[in-house]
Design an enzyme around this catalytic site. Structure first.
Site, PDB file in Angstrom:
ATOM      1  N   ASN A  38       0.833  -1.208   0.000  1.00  0.00           N
ATOM      2  CA  ASN A  38       0.000   0.000   0.000  1.00  0.00           C
ATOM      3  C   ASN A  38       0.867   1.257   0.000  1.00  0.00           C
ATOM      4  O   ASN A  38       0.563   2.246  -0.665  1.00  0.00           O
ATOM      5  CB  ASN A  38      -0.904   0.037   1.234  1.00  0.00           C
ATOM      6  CG  ASN A  38      -1.984  -1.037   1.224  1.00  0.00           C
ATOM      7  OD1 ASN A  38      -2.243  -1.657   0.192  1.00  0.00           O
ATOM      8  ND2 ASN A  38      -2.595  -1.259   2.375  1.00  0.00           N
ATOM      9  N   TYR A  90      -6.592 -11.955   3.117  1.00  0.00           N
ATOM     10  CA  TYR A  90      -7.355 -11.455   4.261  1.00  0.00           C
ATOM     11  C   TYR A  90      -8.745 -11.026   3.822  1.00  0.00           C
ATOM     12  O   TYR A  90      -8.945 -10.598   2.691  1.00  0.00           O
ATOM     13  CB  TYR A  90      -6.605 -10.405   5.074  1.00  0.00           C
ATOM     14  CG  TYR A  90      -6.687  -8.963   4.669  1.00  0.00           C
ATOM     15  CD1 TYR A  90      -7.793  -8.178   4.989  1.00  0.00           C
ATOM     16  CD2 TYR A  90      -5.610  -8.355   4.024  1.00  0.00           C
ATOM     17  CE1 TYR A  90      -7.832  -6.845   4.654  1.00  0.00           C
ATOM     18  CE2 TYR A  90      -5.643  -7.021   3.679  1.00  0.00           C
ATOM     19  CZ  TYR A  90      -6.758  -6.271   3.993  1.00  0.00           C
ATOM     20  OH  TYR A  90      -6.810  -4.952   3.654  1.00  0.00           O
ATOM     21  N   TYR A 103      -7.347 -13.013   8.916  1.00  0.00           N
ATOM     22  CA  TYR A 103      -6.181 -13.435   8.140  1.00  0.00           C
ATOM     23  C   TYR A 103      -6.205 -14.925   7.831  1.00  0.00           C
ATOM     24  O   TYR A 103      -6.517 -15.741   8.695  1.00  0.00           O
ATOM     25  CB  TYR A 103      -4.906 -13.171   8.941  1.00  0.00           C
ATOM     26  CG  TYR A 103      -4.610 -11.723   9.221  1.00  0.00           C
ATOM     27  CD1 TYR A 103      -4.507 -10.806   8.185  1.00  0.00           C
ATOM     28  CD2 TYR A 103      -4.388 -11.290  10.519  1.00  0.00           C
ATOM     29  CE1 TYR A 103      -4.207  -9.480   8.450  1.00  0.00           C
ATOM     30  CE2 TYR A 103      -4.092  -9.961  10.792  1.00  0.00           C
ATOM     31  CZ  TYR A 103      -4.002  -9.065   9.756  1.00  0.00           C
ATOM     32  OH  TYR A 103      -3.702  -7.759  10.019  1.00  0.00           O
ATOM     33  N   GLY A 248      -5.796   1.137   5.743  1.00  0.00           N
ATOM     34  CA  GLY A 248      -4.954   1.619   4.651  1.00  0.00           C
ATOM     35  C   GLY A 248      -4.561   3.083   4.824  1.00  0.00           C
ATOM     36  O   GLY A 248      -3.609   3.555   4.201  1.00  0.00           O
ATOM     37  N   ASP A 251      -1.048   3.605   5.972  1.00  0.00           N
ATOM     38  CA  ASP A 251      -0.077   3.359   4.902  1.00  0.00           C
ATOM     39  C   ASP A 251      -0.003   4.569   3.965  1.00  0.00           C
ATOM     40  O   ASP A 251       1.071   4.964   3.521  1.00  0.00           O
ATOM     41  CB  ASP A 251      -0.470   2.116   4.099  1.00  0.00           C
ATOM     42  CG  ASP A 251      -0.701   0.910   4.991  1.00  0.00           C
ATOM     43  OD1 ASP A 251      -0.041   0.825   6.047  1.00  0.00           O
ATOM     44  OD2 ASP A 251      -1.540   0.067   4.647  1.00  0.00           O
TER      45      ASP A 251
HETATM   46  O1  KDG Z   1      -2.397  -1.177   6.972  1.00  0.00           O
HETATM   47  C1  KDG Z   1      -3.319  -1.917   6.229  1.00  0.00           C
HETATM   48  C2  KDG Z   1      -2.949  -3.342   6.389  1.00  0.00           C
HETATM   49  O2  KDG Z   1      -3.198  -3.763   7.674  1.00  0.00           O
HETATM   50  C3  KDG Z   1      -3.687  -4.247   5.496  1.00  0.00           C
HETATM   51  O3  KDG Z   1      -3.404  -3.956   4.152  1.00  0.00           O
HETATM   52  C4  KDG Z   1      -3.398  -5.679   5.787  1.00  0.00           C
HETATM   53  O4  KDG Z   1      -1.020  -5.710   5.679  1.00  0.00           O
HETATM   54  C5  KDG Z   1      -2.008  -5.964   6.271  1.00  0.00           C
HETATM   55  C6  KDG Z   1      -1.900  -6.594   7.564  1.00  0.00           C
HETATM   56  O5  KDG Z   1      -1.068  -7.490   7.677  1.00  0.00           O
HETATM   57  O6  KDG Z   1      -2.636  -6.225   8.471  1.00  0.00           O
END
Ligand code: KDG
Length: 306
Positions: A38, A90, A103, A248, A251
């Site tokens: 991201n 996920y 997850y 997101g 990010d």
């Molecule tokens: O910051 C967003 C992320 O949490 C999402 O894209 C999923 O990478 C991820 C995670 O492991 O939580």
């Protein structure tokens, strides 16, 4: 050569068509996500050449991840395909008190990344390597890769977003995180995450716990971001937007802050660009929203003193 290499796991994402318990969701939209990818997308959207390095499975989800990132302009040449392990997944569950991420990533291709990745020529030319605390939780080899990218001497800067995901830390002691954070150059963390992992969200106390990085960026509960550097502390409020879905946004903030850093902005403008990028993601249901066009971004930043 890309300016920034973002390292971590990218997964397939299933976004519910409508909010509610998963068992009642009639269908899902297929996308891809992962904190570091991201950030790579966010950087490219702001004009910074960026790569994502990691592993996907030899399956449709993996091909989709590579196709979607490449279509977004992210350099995926250093990404590898694992013949034996599946791409992680996920599923987002959207409820009244926010989203829950479910997850399906144990034993995934993405968790099998390790120090062998460092042999890729991509790292030789990069100015900045971006990491997150998620990777340290994934496997022994992923933790070893994180440590190797932070080892000194090094030719690149390292930015590290704590990205505290308690669900991933059931088998590993999160105490490994503090030395990793302290070995980075730029550390980004939420005040709530700092309290959970380091026992405090107070900027001075965090500075004492993490003397290594040149910059700490703390995003606090009052929706402001604080940059702590050797020159002092700068606080900048976030934009007021109608939040559709927050996953997101951290990010996107990281991408904005890092793009501002690479453009040579002063601390306040870096934070502002972070907030602008985050706002664009807060107002969409998915994990990434395109930032406003460059001329609008420039106009919005021009209001800032440095
Ligand atoms: O910051 C967003 C992320 O949490 C999402 O894209 C999923 O990478 C991820 C995670 O492991 O939580």
């Amino acid at each position: 050569t890309p300016t920034v290499v973002c390292v971590g796991e990218t997964m397939a994402v299933l976004l519910p068509e409508r909010p509610g318990p998963l068992e009642d969701v009639p269908s899902f939209r297929h996308s891809c996500g992962g904190a570091e990818a991201n950030v790579a997308r966010g950087l490219v959207a702001l004009g910074v050449p960026a790569a994502w390095a990691g592993r996907v499975g030899a399956d449709g989800f993996g091909r989709r991840v590579l196709r979607e990132l490449a279509a977004a302009g992210v350099d995926v040449r250093a990404a590898t395909t694992d013949p034996d392990r599946p791409t992680g997944l996920y599923v987002k569950e959207a409820g009244p008190s926010g989203s829950v991420l479910h997850y399906y990533r144990d034993g995934s291709a993405g968790s099998a990344i390790g120090p062998d990745l460092l042999g890729d020529p991509l790292f030789a030319g990069a100015r900045l390597v971006h990491l997150s605390g998620i990777t340290a939780a994934l496997s022994d080899s992923a933790l070893a890769l994180t440590r190797a990218l932070l080892a000194r001497p090094r030719d690149h800067l390292v930015s590290f977003d704590l990205n505290w995901r308690p669900a991933l830390w059931r088998r590993r002691d999160p105490a490994v995180l503090r030395p990793l954070l302290d070995a980075a150059d730029i550390v980004m963390l939420g005040a709530d995450e700092a309290a959970a992992v380091l026992g405090t969200a107070d900027p001075d106390a965090l500075r004492a716990l993490l003397p290594g990085p040149s910059t700490l960026v703390i995003k606090d509960d009052a929706h402001q971001a604080i940059a702590v550097t050797a020159d002092g502390t700068v606080t900048e409020p976030a934009l007021n937007v109608e939040v559709v879905e927050p996953v997101g946004a951290g990010d996107a903030f990281a991408a904005g802050y890092l793009a501002g850093t690479l453009r040579g902005y002063g601390p306040r403008r870096r934070l502002r660009l972070g907030h602008l990028a985050a706002a664009a993601t807060l107002v969409v249901p998915g994990d990434h929203g395109p930032p406003p066009p460059p001329d609008l971004v420039e106009a919005l930043l021009a209001a800032s003193p440095d």
